[in-house]
Write a protein that holds these residues in place. Structure first.
Motif, PDB file in Angstrom:
ATOM      1  N   ILE A 107      21.815 -19.403 -16.545  1.00  0.00           N
ATOM      2  CA  ILE A 107      21.591 -18.402 -15.503  1.00  0.00           C
ATOM      3  C   ILE A 107      20.395 -17.530 -15.869  1.00  0.00           C
ATOM      4  N   MET A 108      20.312 -17.119 -17.127  1.00  0.00           N
ATOM      5  CA  MET A 108      19.189 -16.293 -17.557  1.00  0.00           C
ATOM      6  C   MET A 108      17.871 -17.047 -17.430  1.00  0.00           C
ATOM      7  N   GLU A 109      17.882 -18.313 -17.795  1.00  0.00           N
ATOM      8  CA  GLU A 109      16.660 -19.105 -17.663  1.00  0.00           C
ATOM      9  C   GLU A 109      16.236 -19.181 -16.195  1.00  0.00           C
ATOM     10  N   PHE A 110      17.198 -19.335 -15.313  1.00  0.00           N
ATOM     11  CA  PHE A 110      16.909 -19.405 -13.888  1.00  0.00           C
ATOM     12  C   PHE A 110      16.348 -18.073 -13.373  1.00  0.00           C
ATOM     13  N   LEU A 111      16.975 -16.962 -13.759  1.00  0.00           N
ATOM     14  CA  LEU A 111      16.534 -15.654 -13.277  1.00  0.00           C
ATOM     15  C   LEU A 111      15.146 -15.290 -13.789  1.00  0.00           C
ATOM     16  N   LEU A 112      14.802 -15.806 -14.957  1.00  0.00           N
ATOM     17  CA  LEU A 112      13.513 -15.451 -15.569  1.00  0.00           C
ATOM     18  C   LEU A 112      12.378 -16.376 -15.147  1.00  0.00           C
ATOM     19  N   ILE A 113      12.669 -17.408 -14.347  1.00  0.00           N
ATOM     20  CA  ILE A 113      11.632 -18.365 -13.954  1.00  0.00           C
ATOM     21  C   ILE A 113      10.437 -17.656 -13.312  1.00  0.00           C
ATOM     22  N   ASN A 114      10.700 -16.795 -12.330  1.00  0.00           N
ATOM     23  CA  ASN A 114       9.615 -16.135 -11.611  1.00  0.00           C
ATOM     24  C   ASN A 114       9.445 -14.670 -11.986  1.00  0.00           C
ATOM     25  N   HIS A 115      10.252 -14.198 -12.921  1.00  0.00           N
ATOM     26  CA  HIS A 115      10.159 -12.785 -13.291  1.00  0.00           C
ATOM     27  C   HIS A 115       8.872 -12.552 -14.086  1.00  0.00           C
ATOM     28  N   PRO A 116       8.050 -11.575 -13.693  1.00  0.00           N
ATOM     29  CA  PRO A 116       6.775 -11.349 -14.398  1.00  0.00           C
ATOM     30  C   PRO A 116       6.993 -10.691 -15.755  1.00  0.00           C
ATOM     31  N   LEU A 117       6.077 -10.891 -16.666  1.00  0.00           N
ATOM     32  CA  LEU A 117       6.158 -10.252 -17.977  1.00  0.00           C
ATOM     33  C   LEU A 117       5.541  -8.854 -17.873  1.00  0.00           C
ATOM     34  N   ASP A 118       6.263  -7.991 -17.159  1.00  0.00           N
ATOM     35  CA  ASP A 118       5.799  -6.625 -16.901  1.00  0.00           C
ATOM     36  C   ASP A 118       6.352  -5.610 -17.890  1.00  0.00           C
ATOM     37  N   CYS A 119       7.157  -6.058 -18.835  1.00  0.00           N
ATOM     38  CA  CYS A 119       7.843  -5.113 -19.729  1.00  0.00           C
ATOM     39  C   CYS A 119       6.909  -4.062 -20.339  1.00  0.00           C
ATOM     40  N   PRO A 120       5.680  -4.427 -20.757  1.00  0.00           N
ATOM     41  CA  PRO A 120       4.818  -3.407 -21.366  1.00  0.00           C
ATOM     42  C   PRO A 120       4.437  -2.259 -20.438  1.00  0.00           C
ATOM     43  N   ILE A 121       4.519  -2.472 -19.110  1.00  0.00           N
ATOM     44  CA  ILE A 121       4.135  -1.405 -18.185  1.00  0.00           C
ATOM     45  C   ILE A 121       5.282  -0.988 -17.276  1.00  0.00           C
ATOM     46  N   CYS A 122       6.459  -1.559 -17.464  1.00  0.00           N
ATOM     47  CA  CYS A 122       7.578  -1.322 -16.548  1.00  0.00           C
ATOM     48  C   CYS A 122       8.364  -0.083 -16.953  1.00  0.00           C
ATOM     49  N   ASP A 123       8.659   0.786 -15.975  1.00  0.00           N
ATOM     50  CA  ASP A 123       9.435   2.001 -16.250  1.00  0.00           C
ATOM     51  C   ASP A 123      10.848   1.699 -16.721  1.00  0.00           C
ATOM     52  N   GLU A 124      11.348   0.512 -16.379  1.00  0.00           N
ATOM     53  CA  GLU A 124      12.717   0.157 -16.750  1.00  0.00           C
ATOM     54  C   GLU A 124      12.820  -0.324 -18.187  1.00  0.00           C
TER      55      GLU A 124
END
Length: 591
Positions: A107-124
């Protein structure tokens, strides 16, 4: 009650509960994204898939056990979602098996398929459920080599909420919140498959008074606050338990601070008060009062002009002015905005030092403010508390409504005002206050009243002091200081964020202002001692202990008990209500 087994643990589950609810009630957290205890079940994310079965029976009907004594289980062939599967007597649930683990990783692999690598700039980042599960429930690699799907970014859904379609995992929490809680069903899914995204209906916007709650419950960084965006990373901040002072509801909140600046206010679960939510007004308005138009130093009037001075000089001047007036010619105005401790000290000052019967406070009711959810018409945090601790006229004393006529007639010549602006009461009182021979103002913010004062004593805001408020349901709740002042700098050292604590002098985030303000009870104590009293309160807790010992409604209350039970009801300290289950959407949030 149905008895079920979760990971070998026998638990009693209330009828009608789902597996995820029964688990949570017994301290077991099943991974999930879309489920929330206050929202209807959607079953979108599939992260809560678990193995479900029943105790296998032999041909003679007897229960079967393996050689180790564990039950032999008849597993349902397909995994079941824990959020939508009701418990049944004898049910066996496995949340940690190899099969469950592999399912979660898929499930995690599926959810992360299109998720951008925004962690360095993401408020969350730092309090993101997707990050948490990528660490605890993911294989740590992806087999997806194709181009990621791109969607709209920086889409305003309303005046306070910004949407990033690429980060969204389509959990539908925000849609259900808007429909079921905020009662403004303007959000919906559009398109299908990997193109699915969230939009508002045509010619609408999500402008509910509770819209910012979707930012808290969004499990990823898809919904962010326009007020907070890019101001700080959560691990750079300190978070302190407090009570919202926006109205008399007394919502439980956390104050997020960096560089000694209040950057964020977010709800804290209290099932007796605000459940999981708070209003947008409570998030935004208190920040403005804490950070803007603050009184930065004690002031006395010299030659008609307010001039900055030292605390000792200001207190000495205030004491001299009050000693020059007869007891019955002095009035005291406490405040529905001030804590129980501050009001108790002021009431004690009025009765034991000044010996005046003229004690009251201004009520703040706005019939347009309240609603059927959390907001109440009493827009001051502590009106009930102020009255309970003694801020009310004694026999023959003037009420706040009578104050203007008493001043105009010359019956009252001096006035001490704490944490309020008398000019908001009436035009008559504003004009009368200007004619007083002594006006002493204890306040945190500049106001028309402070401009008229003979002595101004800077008051710490609720975010800079410790104390208690009593809400509209008569519940006494404890709050702590989140910001550093010159008064509390020594005690706040360990509570500051790690960046504020350990930053070097040349770091830009270590230079937040330390206001020269003091807690209300301390100012009153110093003023009383300047007039011959011998008070010796060391801290707010000592004031509350004295209050609890002398005011019957507070008997038996302590800060420790208030924290343990998330508040106690006036007169019922001996029979506290149970806290219940505290659900937190994000587990790895910084402390």
């Amino acid at each position: 009650m149905p008895q079920i087994i979760i990971d070998g643990q026998y638990i009693e589950a209330a009828p009608g509960k789902t597996i995820i609810e029964a688990a949570l009630d017994n301290g077991i957290t099943i991974p999930h994204f879309c489920w929330h205890p206050a929202l209807t079940v959607a079953g979108n994310c599939r992260m809560c898939l678990v193995q479900v079965g029943s105790h296998k029976k032999d041909t003679d009907g007897s229960l079967m056990f393996d050689p180790s004594g564990a039950p032999v289980v008849n597993w349902i062939p397909k995994m079941q979602i824990a959020c939508a599967t009701p418990v049944a007597d004898g049910m066996i649930v496995d949340t940690v098996s190899k099969k469950t683990e592999e399912t979660q990783e898929s499930i995690m692999e599926f959810l992360l398929i299109n998720h951008p690598l925004d962690c360095p700039i993401c408020d969350e980042a730092g309090q993101c459920k997707l990050q948490e599960y990528a660490f605890t429930h993911s294989a740590g690699k992806s087999r997806f080599d194709e181009q990621k799907n791109h969607k709209d970014k920086r889409v305003p859904l309303g005046p306070q909420v910004m949407f990033d379609g690429e980060r969204c995992i389509s959990c539908s929490r925000c849609i259900r919140f808007a429909d079921e809680i905020a009662k403004q069903p303007v959000l919906t899914f559009v398109r299908r498959g990997d193109k699915v995204t969230i939009e508002t209906f045509d010619n609408t916007q999500f402008d509910s008074p509770y819209s910012m709650n979707v930012i808290d419950i969004c499990p990823v960084g898809a919904l962010t606050s326009m007020d907070f965006r890019f101001k700080a990373r959560v691990w750079e901040m300190s978070f302190t338990d407090s009570i919202c002072n926006g109205c008399a509801r007394g919502c439980n909140v956390k104050l997020g601070v960096m560089n000694n600046e209040l950057l964020r206010i977010e709800p804290r679960t209290n099932m007796h008060v605000n459940t999981y939510w708070m209003c947008d007004h409570g998030r935004l308005a208190p920040k403005v009062l804490v950070e803007n138009d603050r009184i930065s130093e004690p002031m006395v009037r010299r030659n008609g002009v307010l001039t900055g001075t030292t605390w000792d000089e200001a207190l000495r001047e205030a004491a001299t002015l009050l000693q020059g007036v007869k007891a019955h010619d002095v009035a005291i105005l406490g405040s529905a905005h001030a804590s129980n401790e501050d009001n108790y000290a002021l009431a004690k000052f009025a009765t034991s030092v000044l010996k005046t019967p003229h004690v009251d406070f201004i009520k703040h009711n706005d019939p347009t403010f309240g609603d059927t959810m959390l907001k109440v018409n009493d827009v001051a945090a502590n009106g009930i508390g102020a009255h309970s601790v003694g801020i009310h006229p004694a026999s023959g004393g003037a009420t706040s409504d009578q104050l203007a006529s008493k001043i105009t007639s010359g019956a009252i010549k001096a006035l001490v005002v704490m944490a309020d602006d008398v000019t908001t009461q009436s035009t008559q009182l504003a004009e009368a206050a200007a004619s007083l021979s002594a006006l002493i103002v204890i306040a945190s913010n500049v106001s028309a009243t402070s401009h008229m004062a003979h002595v101004v004593l800077p008051l710490s805001s609720f975010a800079e002091s410790e104390g208690t408020f009593t809400n509209t349901m008569h519940r006494v709740q404890h709050f702590e200081a989140a910001l550093v002042t010159k008064e509390n700098e020594r005690t706040m050292g360990l509570k500051m964020s790690r960046w504020d604590k350990f930053g070097a002098p040349n770091d830009r985030w270590t230079h937040g202002s330390r206001r020269n303000s003091r807690s209300g009870w301390r100012i009153v104590q110093q003023l009383a001692n300047a007039m011959g009293a011998q008070w010796s309160y060391a801290n707010a807790e000592a004031v509350f202990a004295d209050l609890a010992g002398h005011v019957a409604l507070f008997n038996g209350m302590t800060y420790e008990l208030l924290d343990q039970y998330q508040g106690l009801v006036l007169g019922k300290a001996a029979t506290p209500e149970p806290v219940g289950v505290i659900y937190e959407s994000h587990v790895l949030k910084p402390n």
